[in-house]
Each structure stands twice: as structure tokens, then as C-alpha cells.
Design an enzyme around this catalytic site. Structure first.
Site, PDB file in Angstrom:
ATOM      1  N   CYS A 139     -10.365   9.910   7.236  1.00  0.00           N
ATOM      2  CA  CYS A 139     -10.388   8.996   8.381  1.00  0.00           C
ATOM      3  C   CYS A 139     -11.396   9.291   9.491  1.00  0.00           C
ATOM      4  CB  CYS A 139      -8.990   8.896   8.973  1.00  0.00           C
ATOM      5  SG  CYS A 139      -7.881   8.084   7.803  1.00  0.00           S
ATOM      6  N   GLY A 147       0.851  -1.202   0.000  1.00  0.00           N
ATOM      7  CA  GLY A 147       0.000   0.000   0.000  1.00  0.00           C
ATOM      8  C   GLY A 147       0.880   1.242   0.000  1.00  0.00           C
ATOM      9  N   ASP A 207       2.419  -1.651  -4.576  1.00  0.00           N
ATOM     10  CA  ASP A 207       1.010  -1.267  -4.724  1.00  0.00           C
ATOM     11  C   ASP A 207       0.472  -1.911  -5.995  1.00  0.00           C
ATOM     12  OD1 ASP A 207      -0.563   1.426  -3.310  1.00  0.00           O
ATOM     13  OD2 ASP A 207      -1.470   0.489  -5.078  1.00  0.00           O
ATOM     14  N   ALA A 225      -8.434   7.483  19.407  1.00  0.00           N
ATOM     15  CA  ALA A 225      -7.727   8.769  19.234  1.00  0.00           C
ATOM     16  C   ALA A 225      -8.442   9.612  18.182  1.00  0.00           C
ATOM     17  CB  ALA A 225      -6.276   8.524  18.824  1.00  0.00           C
ATOM     18  N   ASN A 226      -8.776   9.012  17.057  1.00  0.00           N
ATOM     19  CA  ASN A 226      -9.461   9.784  16.015  1.00  0.00           C
ATOM     20  C   ASN A 226     -10.843  10.235  16.472  1.00  0.00           C
ATOM     21  OD1 ASN A 226      -7.391   9.827  14.241  1.00  0.00           O
ATOM     22  ND2 ASN A 226      -8.286   8.467  12.724  1.00  0.00           N
ATOM     23  N   ALA A 227     -11.532   9.362  17.206  1.00  0.00           N
ATOM     24  CA  ALA A 227     -12.871   9.727  17.687  1.00  0.00           C
ATOM     25  C   ALA A 227     -12.784  10.921  18.651  1.00  0.00           C
ATOM     26  CB  ALA A 227     -13.525   8.523  18.373  1.00  0.00           C
ATOM     27  N   ARG A 282       0.502   4.931  -9.514  1.00  0.00           N
ATOM     28  CA  ARG A 282       0.966   5.480  -8.239  1.00  0.00           C
ATOM     29  C   ARG A 282       2.442   5.133  -8.004  1.00  0.00           C
ATOM     30  NH1 ARG A 282      -3.050   5.668  -2.966  1.00  0.00           N
ATOM     31  NH2 ARG A 282      -2.975   7.922  -2.953  1.00  0.00           N
TER      32      ARG A 282
HETATM   33  P1  NAD Z   1      -4.629   5.289   0.310  1.00  0.00           P
HETATM   34  O1  NAD Z   1      -5.884   4.959  -0.364  1.00  0.00           O
HETATM   35  O2  NAD Z   1      -3.925   6.581   0.010  1.00  0.00           O
HETATM   36  O3  NAD Z   1      -3.554   4.122   0.007  1.00  0.00           O
HETATM   37  C1  NAD Z   1      -3.839   2.767   0.081  1.00  0.00           C
HETATM   38  C2  NAD Z   1      -3.119   2.076  -1.079  1.00  0.00           C
HETATM   39  O4  NAD Z   1      -3.261   0.657  -0.927  1.00  0.00           O
HETATM   40  C3  NAD Z   1      -3.680   2.427  -2.457  1.00  0.00           C
HETATM   41  O5  NAD Z   1      -2.659   3.011  -3.256  1.00  0.00           O
HETATM   42  C4  NAD Z   1      -4.160   1.071  -3.012  1.00  0.00           C
HETATM   43  O6  NAD Z   1      -3.951   0.933  -4.412  1.00  0.00           O
HETATM   44  C5  NAD Z   1      -3.287   0.106  -2.230  1.00  0.00           C
HETATM   45  N1  NAD Z   1      -3.810  -1.273  -2.189  1.00  0.00           N
HETATM   46  C6  NAD Z   1      -5.072  -1.689  -1.903  1.00  0.00           C
HETATM   47  N2  NAD Z   1      -5.140  -3.032  -1.943  1.00  0.00           N
HETATM   48  C7  NAD Z   1      -3.901  -3.488  -2.253  1.00  0.00           C
HETATM   49  C8  NAD Z   1      -3.328  -4.781  -2.438  1.00  0.00           C
HETATM   50  N3  NAD Z   1      -4.049  -5.899  -2.294  1.00  0.00           N
HETATM   51  N4  NAD Z   1      -2.029  -4.867  -2.756  1.00  0.00           N
HETATM   52  C9  NAD Z   1      -1.269  -3.748  -2.902  1.00  0.00           C
HETATM   53  N5  NAD Z   1      -1.742  -2.504  -2.749  1.00  0.00           N
HETATM   54  C10 NAD Z   1      -3.040  -2.364  -2.421  1.00  0.00           C
HETATM   55  O7  NAD Z   1      -4.901   5.168   1.863  1.00  0.00           O
HETATM   56  P2  NAD Z   1      -4.113   5.887   3.067  1.00  0.00           P
HETATM   57  O8  NAD Z   1      -4.640   7.263   3.268  1.00  0.00           O
HETATM   58  O9  NAD Z   1      -2.649   5.678   2.901  1.00  0.00           O
HETATM   59  O10 NAD Z   1      -4.645   5.022   4.288  1.00  0.00           O
HETATM   60  C11 NAD Z   1      -4.220   3.689   4.485  1.00  0.00           C
HETATM   61  C12 NAD Z   1      -4.658   3.257   5.868  1.00  0.00           C
HETATM   62  O11 NAD Z   1      -4.009   4.067   6.857  1.00  0.00           O
HETATM   63  C13 NAD Z   1      -6.159   3.409   6.139  1.00  0.00           C
HETATM   64  O12 NAD Z   1      -6.567   2.336   6.959  1.00  0.00           O
HETATM   65  C14 NAD Z   1      -6.248   4.698   6.904  1.00  0.00           C
HETATM   66  O13 NAD Z   1      -7.355   4.710   7.775  1.00  0.00           O
HETATM   67  C15 NAD Z   1      -4.982   4.698   7.705  1.00  0.00           C
HETATM   68  N6  NAD Z   1      -4.463   6.027   8.062  1.00  0.00           N
HETATM   69  C16 NAD Z   1      -4.480   7.040   7.144  1.00  0.00           C
HETATM   70  C17 NAD Z   1      -3.940   8.283   7.495  1.00  0.00           C
HETATM   71  C18 NAD Z   1      -3.923   9.428   6.527  1.00  0.00           C
HETATM   72  O14 NAD Z   1      -3.537  10.518   6.925  1.00  0.00           O
HETATM   73  N7  NAD Z   1      -4.330   9.273   5.283  1.00  0.00           N
HETATM   74  C19 NAD Z   1      -3.350   8.464   8.755  1.00  0.00           C
HETATM   75  C20 NAD Z   1      -3.338   7.397   9.645  1.00  0.00           C
HETATM   76  C21 NAD Z   1      -3.901   6.173   9.291  1.00  0.00           C
HETATM   77  C1  UGA Z   2      -6.236  12.933  11.499  1.00  0.00           C
HETATM   78  C2  UGA Z   2      -5.521  12.842  12.850  1.00  0.00           C
HETATM   79  O1  UGA Z   2      -5.159  14.158  13.263  1.00  0.00           O
HETATM   80  C3  UGA Z   2      -4.266  11.969  12.748  1.00  0.00           C
HETATM   81  O2  UGA Z   2      -3.684  11.815  14.033  1.00  0.00           O
HETATM   82  C4  UGA Z   2      -4.672  10.603  12.199  1.00  0.00           C
HETATM   83  O3  UGA Z   2      -3.516   9.788  12.037  1.00  0.00           O
HETATM   84  C5  UGA Z   2      -5.358  10.778  10.866  1.00  0.00           C
HETATM   85  O4  UGA Z   2      -6.525  11.623  11.036  1.00  0.00           O
HETATM   86  C6  UGA Z   2      -5.868   9.491  10.288  1.00  0.00           C
HETATM   87  O5  UGA Z   2      -6.069   8.520  10.980  1.00  0.00           O
HETATM   88  O6  UGA Z   2      -6.058   9.553   9.067  1.00  0.00           O
HETATM   89  P1  UGA Z   2      -5.894  14.324   9.273  1.00  0.00           P
HETATM   90  O7  UGA Z   2      -7.283  13.880   8.983  1.00  0.00           O
HETATM   91  O8  UGA Z   2      -4.853  14.122   8.253  1.00  0.00           O
HETATM   92  O9  UGA Z   2      -5.365  13.590  10.595  1.00  0.00           O
HETATM   93  O10 UGA Z   2      -5.890  15.886   9.623  1.00  0.00           O
HETATM   94  P2  UGA Z   2      -6.365  16.727  10.921  1.00  0.00           P
HETATM   95  O11 UGA Z   2      -5.359  17.776  11.181  1.00  0.00           O
HETATM   96  O12 UGA Z   2      -6.724  15.862  12.047  1.00  0.00           O
HETATM   97  O13 UGA Z   2      -7.669  17.454  10.377  1.00  0.00           O
HETATM   98  C7  UGA Z   2      -8.858  16.731  10.109  1.00  0.00           C
HETATM   99  C8  UGA Z   2      -9.960  17.714   9.764  1.00  0.00           C
HETATM  100  O14 UGA Z   2     -10.380  18.442  10.915  1.00  0.00           O
HETATM  101  C9  UGA Z   2      -9.570  18.761   8.723  1.00  0.00           C
HETATM  102  O15 UGA Z   2     -10.642  18.993   7.856  1.00  0.00           O
HETATM  103  C10 UGA Z   2      -9.284  19.993   9.570  1.00  0.00           C
HETATM  104  O16 UGA Z   2      -9.415  21.187   8.854  1.00  0.00           O
HETATM  105  C11 UGA Z   2     -10.332  19.843  10.646  1.00  0.00           C
HETATM  106  N1  UGA Z   2      -9.994  20.550  11.907  1.00  0.00           N
HETATM  107  C12 UGA Z   2      -8.887  20.209  12.597  1.00  0.00           C
HETATM  108  C13 UGA Z   2     -10.860  21.522  12.388  1.00  0.00           C
HETATM  109  O17 UGA Z   2     -11.898  21.832  11.770  1.00  0.00           O
HETATM  110  N2  UGA Z   2     -10.564  22.143  13.568  1.00  0.00           N
HETATM  111  C14 UGA Z   2      -9.444  21.823  14.292  1.00  0.00           C
HETATM  112  O18 UGA Z   2      -9.242  22.437  15.373  1.00  0.00           O
HETATM  113  C15 UGA Z   2      -8.596  20.838  13.790  1.00  0.00           C
END
Ligand code: NAD
Ligand code: UGA
Length: 458
Positions: free
Chosen positions: A275, A11, A36, A222-224, A41
Site C-alpha cells: 500500500c 473481496g 471473491d 495517513a499512509n503518506a 482463495r
Molecule cells: P487483496 O489483493 O489481498 O484482495 C483483494 C481481493 O479482491 C482478491 O482476492 C481478488 O480476487 C478480489 N476481487 C477483485 N475483483 C473482484 C470482483 N469483481 N469480485 C469479487 N472479488 C474480487 O487486497 P487487500 O490487501 O485485501 O487490499 C484490498 C484493498 O484494501 C486495497 O484497496 C488496499 O489498498 C486496501 N488496504 C489494504 C491493507 C492491507 O494491509 N493489505 C490495509 C488497508 C487497506
Molecule cells: C500500513 C499502515 O501501517 C496501515 O495503517 C495501513 O492500513 C496499511 O499500510 C494499508 O493501507 O495497507 P502495512 O503496510 O501492513 O500497514 O505495515 P506497516 O507496519 O505500516 O509497515 C510497512 C513497511 O514499513 C514495512 O516494510 C515495515 O517493515 C516498514 N517500516 C515500518 C519501517 O521500515 N520502519 C518503521 O518504523 C515502520
């Protein structure tokens, strides 16, 4: 004994790419491969135009790529080579069948588990990096242990806490790294192997070890909690607007209480991002599936308030623009879900644009990094939208500007020039409270901010 010299991440998205680039940059002794199924990508990760925009990421990738960091589509070969496999595939909300609209769609996750099993020829550590429902590791273990070869797979949970826009900083200097595993000799050994990787640059006291289920549930929690703070302050913003209290003053006053702290109290048009909503709905689904309906209802209200806040923003625009925006040019400043990213997943701007288009407004969108997403995100309505790279041109002849992303550039514009070029009366709806409202009012704008008394000339 499993070693950790070959690391693989399945991924190459917003999490897989940056986290692995950081590990490779900080640990030159390790070989790190990211695979991936998405060929475009991977090609982008191998180019000068990375597939995601993150401040500082280019330098981190450039430091390691080709040395000990590799991006590839050879998933089978990479699995065979790997000692440690991080799985960072997407886990969106299910859109079909049981749990649709709430539960996590684990199809990509399960496919990965089966691929690991099919191509492995030696013992491995498998690390959940994706955000998953609590006890998913158990399903992973069951799939992996269904192998006739006798290979041993130790499953760990190492959820990622980075935020987009600050990913590099968050990875360089994390508040904590959480590693969950079984309290067995194999589990403890695997945990310490992963902890050793992070110890290369993360202080020891920030590396937390726990049991598997605590690690999985801590990520959702944490996210909640973060999202709940935003919905809490947004709910109070509505009260401010009718009582002439000021939401920024209230947030500052409560944030100085050391038990509450100042962060994540910025009222807005609503939280977006891939998320928060998905993870809360997942928590809601899990709670309901255990019969904990009150718990589920409590967390679901965080999402409900967020949707209400977005809808309220558009209602407010409409009410103040004489109950009609049909045929009126409206400039949306910002399309990304937050500043410093090109990501638009669940961006509040999408909902706002869709509602304005449904009212037959002529919507013009400006964003420094996310304009490329507009056509797909507004599918079905995209023909009625104009994308404009220059904010001054976007505002030319507009009746209103709505600030939807807190890009710094919107604070630095010449608003006198913008006012002169707009239809009158000219409106600004600041959905991020980033502008200085009094001077804008003095220029002649009617200014509506979140959680503040309106500044109107009529
Ligand atoms: P994303 O969609 O950007 O990336 C996921 C990638 O996985 C895609 O490029 C997809 O093509 C690939 N994929 C799917 N199935 C596959 C397979 N079988 N083999 C190989 N590649 C495969 O997603 P993301 O934002 O990186 O999020 C990934 C995970 O991390 C999610 O569970 C998300 O909740 C978590 N997360 C995201 C963030 C964030 O800021 N985006 C932060 C913390 C946690
Ligand atoms: C969030 C968490 O902050 C990360 O810790 C976590 O890893 C990630 O989700 C995830 O699991 O994907 P992210 O969604 O990238 O990160 O960005 P944030 O800074 O949390 O902002 C989320 C949303 O809330 C944005 O739309 C932002 O503009 C909004 N926000 C944030 C507000 O409206 N007010 C605030 O005070 C803070």
C-alpha cells in the site's frame, strides 16, 4: 429503511477476510458473507489452512465461521441477499495507459459497482473499504444511480487502517474507525447504521464521522505520513553512516519529543507492502491532475528516497565485499515485507535479491512464512535462487548474511555456530537493525547496519 442484518464483503483478501471475520465474531446477530472471484482463495478461507498468515486470525475465524460467517463464490446471490455491501477489492497501481505507474487501477472496483447494480433487488448501503483516490465515491454513485429500477444506493467510505502482522489486534482495538458519508438524511442514516456495527466493540469516541471526500483523502494521507516518517529517518540514516552518529540513538532522542512520538522511526532497508508506494503514487497522480505539481513532487520524493535506500543497501554490500559478489553464496534472512506476515508485496527483499542476482551472487533465501512466494516474485531469475527453511543451513558456506525482515527468530540464532560455518571474512548486513552488533563483531563478523558506523576487522 435499510437494515444491516445481512452484510456482504466483496473481496476476500488481506482486508476483506480479517475485517469481516472480526465483525462476525463481535456481532453474532449479523450474517456476514465474504465473496471473491478467486475460487482457491475462498476454498482456503473455508479450510483449516487460511489463505493469509496473521497472528490470532485462526481463532477469530473459527469462532464465527459456519455460524454467522460464510465464504462463498456466489457473488450474484450474495449481492441479492445483502443490506450492506463492503467493497474490498484490490486497487493496484495502473500499469497501462493514462496514469500508468501512478494512478490507481480501478477496473476491479468499477466491475464490482456494475455487479452490485446488476444483481440488486432492494435498496442498499455500499461501503468503500478499499483505498481509493479521493472522489471515487462520486463515480460509484454515478454508476449505481444509472439504474432504471429506482433502487437507492447510499455510498459511504470506511477506509481500513489495519497493518499486516497486527491485523487482529488493530481490528480489536482500533485507534479510530472512520466513516464518511454525505450530509443528507440518507447519508446520515447510513453512517449511523455502519457506526452501530462498530459500536458493538469499539468505544464511541473512536468512531469518527466525516464527509465522503475527507474519509477517502484521510486514508491516503495517513499512509503518506507514515511512509514519509520512514523515508525521513532513512534519509538521516545515510548521514549517520558517514558522521558516526547512530540512527537508533537519533530516533530515540527525537521520538521522546511528544510532538513527534516514537513510532515509525525505525530505519530499515526500505518500506515495502502493497500500500505505501501505491497510495503515495496515487496521491502524486491526483495532485498533478489538479495542477498541484509542487505537492506531487513533495510526496513523490518519499518513494524516491525509499528506492534509493534499497539500492544503497546493495551498493554498500558490494563495496564492502571487495566490489564483487559474483559466485558468492549470500544468505538473505527474511523475504516478507515485514515480520509476522507471509505477504511479500513490494518487499525490499525482492529488490535486494534481484540486484544481487544481477551481480551473479548465489542467493539463498530463508523466511518462516514467505518462501512459497519466492518463485513468483523473482520470476525470470528464480532458477538461480535457493530456498532454505533452516537459517543455519542457509548460512552454511555463505560469505554474507543480509537481514531483510525483522523476524524475531533471527535475533535468537546461535551466531557463533553460524560464524564457524561461513566463509571468511564473514559479513552481516543488518537491514533492520535488530541484532546486537558489538557481540557479533567480537565473534569475528564484519557488521554493517543501517545508520551506524561499520564494525570492520580490516
Ligand atoms: P487483496 O489483493 O489481498 O484482495 C483483494 C481481493 O479482491 C482478491 O482476492 C481478488 O480476487 C478480489 N476481487 C477483485 N475483483 C473482484 C470482483 N469483481 N469480485 C469479487 N472479488 C474480487 O487486497 P487487500 O490487501 O485485501 O487490499 C484490498 C484493498 O484494501 C486495497 O484497496 C488496499 O489498498 C486496501 N488496504 C489494504 C491493507 C492491507 O494491509 N493489505 C490495509 C488497508 C487497506
Ligand atoms: C500500513 C499502515 O501501517 C496501515 O495503517 C495501513 O492500513 C496499511 O499500510 C494499508 O493501507 O495497507 P502495512 O503496510 O501492513 O500497514 O505495515 P506497516 O507496519 O505500516 O509497515 C510497512 C513497511 O514499513 C514495512 O516494510 C515495515 O517493515 C516498514 N517500516 C515500518 C519501517 O521500515 N520502519 C518503521 O518504523 C515502520
Amino acid at each position: 429503511m435499510i437494515n444491516s442484518s445481512h452484510i456482504l464483503c466483496i473481496g476476500a483478501g488481506y482486508v476483506g477476510g480479517p475485517t469481516m471475520a472480526m465483525i462476525a465474531a463481535r456481532c453474532p446477530h449479523l450474517k456476514v458473507t465474504v465473496v471473491d472471484i478467486n475460487e482457491a482463495r475462498i476454498a482456503a478461507w473455508n479450510s483449516d489452512d487460511l489463505p493469509i498468515y496473521e497472528p490470532g486470525l485462526d481463532d477469530v475465524v473459527r469462532a464465527a465461521r459456519g455460524r454467522n460467517l460464510f465464504f462463498s463464490t456466489d457473488i450474484a446471490g450474495a449481492i441479492r441477499d445483502a443490506d450492506v455491501i463492503f467493497v474490498s477489492v484490490n486497487t493496484p497501481t495502473k500499469t497501462f495507459g493514462q496514469g500508468a505507474g501512478f494512478a490507481a487501477d480501478l477496473q476491479y472496483w468499477e466491475k464490482t459497482a456494475r455487479q452490485i447494480l446488476a444483481h440488486s433487488t432492494r435498496d442498499k448501503i455500499v461501503v468503500e473499504k478499499s483505498t481509493l483516490p479521493v472522489r471515487t465515491a462520486q463515480a460509484m454513485e454515478r454508476i449505481l444511480s444509472g439504474n432504471p429500477t429506482g433502487l437507492r444506493f447510499e455510498v459511504l467510505s470506511n477506509p481500513e487502517f489495519l497493518a499486516e502482522g497486527t491485523a487482529v489486534k488493530d481490528l480489536e482495538n482500533p485507534d479510530r474507525v472512520l466513516i464518511g458519508g454525505h450530509d443528507t438524511p440518507g447519508g446520515r442514516q447510513a453512517r449511523s447504521i455502519i457506526a452501530d456495527i462498530y459500536r458493538t466493540w469499539v468505544p464511541r469516541d473512536r468512531i469518527i464521522e466525516s464527509n465522503l471526500w475527507s474519509a477517502e483523502l484521510s486514508k491516503l494521507t495517513a499512509n503518506a505520513f507514515l511512509a514519509q516518517r520512514i523515508s525521513s529517518i532513512n534519509s538521516i540514516s545515510a548521514l549517520c553512516e558517514v558522521t558516526e552518529a547512530d540512527i537508533d540513538e537519533v530516533a530515540y532522542a527525537i521520538g521522546t519529543d511528544s510532538r513527534l512520538g516514537p513510532r515509525f522511526l525505525k530505519a530499515s532497508v526500505g518500506f515495502g507492502g502493497s500500500c505505501f508506494k501505491k497510495d503515495i503514487l496515487n496521491l502524486v497522480y491526483i495532485s498533478r491532475s489538479y495542477g498541484l505539481n509542487e505537492v506531487a513532487d513533495y510526496w513523490e520524493s518519499v518513494v524516491t528516497i525509499n528506492q534509493w535506500q534499497q539500492a544503497r543497501f546493495v551498493r554498500n554490500m558490494l563495496a564492502n565485499m571487495f566490489d564483487t559478489v559474483a559466485g558468492k553464496r549470500i544468505a538473505l534472512f527474511g523475504f516478507a515485507f515485514k515480520a509476522d506476515t507471509g505477504d511479500t508485496r513490494e518487499s525490499a527483499a525482492i529488490g535486494v535479491a534481484r540486484q544481487l542476482l544481477a551481480e551473479h551472487a548465489h542467493v539463498v533465501i530463508n523466511d518462516p512464512k514467505a518462501l512459497g512466494r519466492v518463485k513468483d516474485d523473482l520470476e525470470g531469475q528464480a532458477d538461480d535462487v535457493e530456498c532454505e527453511k533452516d537459517p543455519y543451513r542457509a548460512a552454511l558456506g555463505a560469505h554474507a548474511i543480509a537481514i531483510l525482515t525483522e523476524w524475531k527468530l533471527y535475533q535468537e540464532l546461535d551466531y557463533e555456530r553460524i560464524f564457524d560455518s561461513m566463509e571468511k571474512p564473514a559479513f552481516i548486513f543488518d537491514g533492520r537493525n535488530i541484532l546486537d552488533h558489538r557481540p557479533l563483531f567480537s565473534i569475528g563478523f564484519n557488521v554493517f547496519a543501517i545508520g551506524k558506523a561499520p564494525l570492520k576487522h580490516f
